[in-house]
Design an enzyme around this catalytic site. Structure first.
Site, mmCIF file in Angstrom:
data_model
loop_
_atom_site.group_PDB
_atom_site.id
_atom_site.type_symbol
_atom_site.label_atom_id
_atom_site.label_comp_id
_atom_site.label_asym_id
_atom_site.label_seq_id
_atom_site.Cartn_x
_atom_site.Cartn_y
_atom_site.Cartn_z
ATOM 1 N N LYS A 184 0.817 -1.218 0.000
ATOM 2 C CA LYS A 184 0.000 0.000 0.000
ATOM 3 C C LYS A 184 0.850 1.267 0.000
ATOM 4 C CE LYS A 184 -4.332 -1.580 2.113
ATOM 5 N NZ LYS A 184 -4.089 -3.027 2.202
ATOM 6 N N GLU A 227 -3.570 6.896 7.123
ATOM 7 C CA GLU A 227 -4.382 7.716 6.227
ATOM 8 C C GLU A 227 -5.416 8.478 7.031
ATOM 9 O OE1 GLU A 227 -4.362 5.222 2.017
ATOM 10 O OE2 GLU A 227 -6.128 5.167 3.304
ATOM 11 N N HIS A 260 -14.233 -3.728 8.253
ATOM 12 C CA HIS A 260 -13.527 -3.416 7.012
ATOM 13 C C HIS A 260 -13.546 -4.579 6.023
ATOM 14 C CE1 HIS A 260 -12.251 0.075 9.230
ATOM 15 N NE2 HIS A 260 -11.636 -0.680 10.113
ATOM 16 N N ARG A 316 -5.582 -9.003 -8.813
ATOM 17 C CA ARG A 316 -6.152 -10.349 -8.911
ATOM 18 C C ARG A 316 -7.624 -10.229 -9.256
ATOM 19 N NH1 ARG A 316 -9.159 -10.042 -4.338
ATOM 20 N NH2 ARG A 316 -8.251 -9.057 -2.500
#
Length: 653
Positions: free
Chosen positions: A117, A201, A236, A293
């Site tokens: 990430k 973030e 999440h 993917r």
């Protein structure tokens, strides 16, 4: 690139789904399985199957050398990784290529660039793709992360740089909560992905989670196939997915699609990929991550485009150009997918393991079910708790939604707790029906204090009593008095509750049942396996029932419950005894034990950590007391309900 036999380096529903398309295209298929999955459906569907190791994933599905040996021993010349496991592992993709195998997925370089990430976000910023403000630097010290978090501002998201699926992710509202969040996120990330690198973030409050399906080939073509809305999430992890998004206009679709294509082009992407965005209340979108993917939710895109994405993956791996240009992509209708999990929605969605006693997938117009289940198989604690995907489509969103509710109502699954009732409740909620759900939907509308396990009504208790009475009383030994059939007392146990009922056998199949002031008459009309047809108070109804390990598993109307016959059981133990034991809520591995005999603990204090179904579960003391005994060590594999730690009152100690 020519290949004739595909090894599917995965398990469960995605392995079955890939096998079906590969076979339809004329390819031979090879399944791999752990010892726990020897009887699994994906192993039976393939032309050949190879055992690659013991149940733990690191010794089987994450074992690159075992997978390569399976390919060599069967003559497979291509590998499809599915999703999860090694699907986004650049070293595995490279190992396949080094072994002369065609990897049906992106190049290792693209996986490497987008799999982390932190690195992906730096790349997207350089490519001009909108990103959420945050920190993705190399300095991973607590001091730096805490300082960066203060600069970014709270609330803040802590995320595992190497992972996804909600693991290693924490929402932190206050600065004082950040150190513990960093520690737990690192631990979970290390266990799940082999890396404890984190990024930070700024939290986007109540956004929609909207992702774009992209596809690239080796001829320089990259297109998108529209978006999917995955806003309904828990911890999440996605629960509902639909296409197209109710919040995306044609103009916004074009802008998000262009950004997704730009993201894919930045790494010369080849194959199927998904670029995920957060969409805020003002219509601004921000890059979240790219999954290199096929996605779990790809069926909804297939439904509205009429395309087979696995077939496209295979064609691209052969070196063929994409069959459509961007202008030729047509979206029609609406599709919704839900994830059927082996988890207890009334116990904070605790993952469950156990035997599937009854399984019948729904069918009908606009209904698709992707699964790898067969009746009698065990759902293992070693793997993800998702056991099936139920997908419905229609000309409109409302038609797809109504079909989804009907499909859920017609899904038959007995033997272990599952989230079907929760999915049906979400599908019927007015906020979801209006297409207004954000990532805050579940927290706002299904608070744990309000989402309470339904209690069996008198008719359900009556039916359970009839079935237990029938199972334990031979027809020739029915209670009888000179005045007529005897009124027989029974005590039924259900979820810790005891219910006294009275059963009167009027004849072999006809019963009168009393529970307090409630009286019901039930006649059993027909039985076929677990299916039961009955006349209950004059109304013909259906039920599912099966006995297993001393319990009656019953599904009747909206109730799914487990009943025991406690008629001859001793009285329940003293109140509070349960609080004196810390027990394993499921099968799992002990990751940590934080107490020792003689130590004083307070209610709510962390006692141990259990890892099961790819998640960490904190086990807390349920009352104040003194640690009496510790029965486990770190690394132990324990069964469900095993006592891990016992407490005594301090005065007793």
């Amino acid at each position: 690139m020519r290949f004739t036999k595909i090894l599917i380096a995965n398990r469960g529903e995605i392995a079955c789904r890939v096998i079906r398309t590969a076979k339809a295209l004329g390819y031979r298929t090879v399944a791999v399985h752990s010892e726990a999955d020897a009887q699994a459906l994906h192993a039976a569907l393939a032309d050949e199957a190879v055992c690659i190791g013991p149940p733990p994933v690191r010794e089987s599905y994450l074992n690159t050398q075992a997978l390569l040996r399976a390919a060599a021993s069967t003559g497979a010349d291509a590998v499809h990784p599915g999703y999860g496991f090694l699907s986004e592992n650049e070293a595995f993709a490279q190992a396949c290529q080094d072994a002369g195998l065609v990897f049906i997925g992106p190049d290792p370089e693209a996986i490497l660039h987008m799999g982390n990430k932190a690195g992906a976000k730096r790349l997207m910023l350089a490519a001009g793709v909108p990103c959420v403000p945050g920190y993705q630097g190399a300095d991973q010290s607590d001091a730096t992360l805490i300082a960066q978090a203060r600069e970014i501002g709270f609330p803040i998201m802590v995320k595992a740089a190497a992972g996804g699926g909600g693991r290693g992710m924490r929402l932190v509202a206050k600065p004082e909560d950040l150190p513990n969040a960093l520690a737990s996120a690192r631990s979970e990330a290390q266990n799940a992905f082999g890396s404890d690198e984190l990024i930070l973030e700024r939290a986007v409050i109540e956004p929609r989670h909207v992702e774009v399906q992209v596809f690239g080939d080796r001829h320089g073509n990259i297109i998108h196939l529209g978006e999917r809305d995955c806003s309904i999430q828990r911890r999440h992890q996605k629960v509902f997915e639909e296409a197209p998004s109710p919040a995306v206009s044609p103009e916004l679709r074009a802008r998000m699609g262009a950004a997704a294509v730009a993201a894919a082009r930045a790494v010369n992407y080849v194959g199927a990929g998904t670029v995920e965005f957060l969409l805020d209340r003002d219509g601004k979108f921000y890059f979240l991550e790219m999954n290199t993917r096929l996605q779990v939710e790809h069926p909804v895109t297939e439904c509205i485009t009429g395309l087979d994405l696995v077939a496209w993956q295979i064609a691209v791996a052969r070196g063929e150009a994409l069959p459509l240009t961007q202008e030729q992509v047509q979206l029609a209708g609406h599709a919704i997918e839900v994830r059927l999990y082996a988890e207890d929605p009334y116990a904070d969605f605790l993952p469950q393991s156990g035997d599937v006693l009854v399984w019948q997938a729904p069918s009908g117009p606009g209904v698709r079910v992707d699964h790898g289940l067969i009746a009698g198989q065990a759902v293992s604690p070693h793997y993800d708790p998702m056991i099936a995907k139920i997908i419905t489509c229609g000309a409109t969103r409302e038609e797809a939604r109504r079909r989804l509710i009907g499909a859920l109502q017609n899904t038959q699954l007995l033997g272990l707790a599952n989230n079907r009732s929760f999915l049906e409740a979400v599908a019927g909620h007015p906020v979801f029906a209006a297409g207004k759900a954000t990532t805050a939907f579940i927290a706002q509308n299904f608070d744990a204090a309000q989402w309470v396990r339904p209690q069996p009504d008198s008719l359900a208790l009556a039916l359970a009593g009839v079935l237990w009475f029938d199972a334990t009383t031979p027809a020739g030994a029915r209670p009888w008095r000179t005045t007529g059939p005897a009124r027989w007392p029974m005590t039924l146990g259900e979820n810790g509750h005891r219910h006294l009922i009275f059963v009167t056998a009027l004849d072999r199949h006809d019963y009168r049942i009393e529970w307090g002031a409630q009286v019901h008459q039930i006649r059993v009309l027909e039985r076929s396996g677990a299916k039961l047809s009955l006349l209950a108070d004059g109304v013909r109804q259906q039920a599912l029932a099966v006995f297993h390990n001393g319990s009656l598993h019953l599904e009747f109307k909206t109730l799914s419950a487990c009943f025991e016959d406690l008629t001859y059981a001793p009285p329940a133990g003293a109140e509070g005894s349960a609080e004196a034991r810390i027990v394993a809520p499921m099968n799992g591995k002990v990751l940590g034990v934080f107490v020792q005999p003689g130590e004083r603990v307070e209610k709510g204090q962390r006692v141990a950590v259990l890892e099961a179904m790819k998640m960490e579960h904190q086990l807390l003391a349920r009352r104040d007391g003194m640690i009496d005994q510790v029965f486990v060590r770190v690394g132990d594999q324990v069964p469900s309900k095993a006592v891990l730690v016992s407490l005594v009152q301090e005065e007793s100690a």
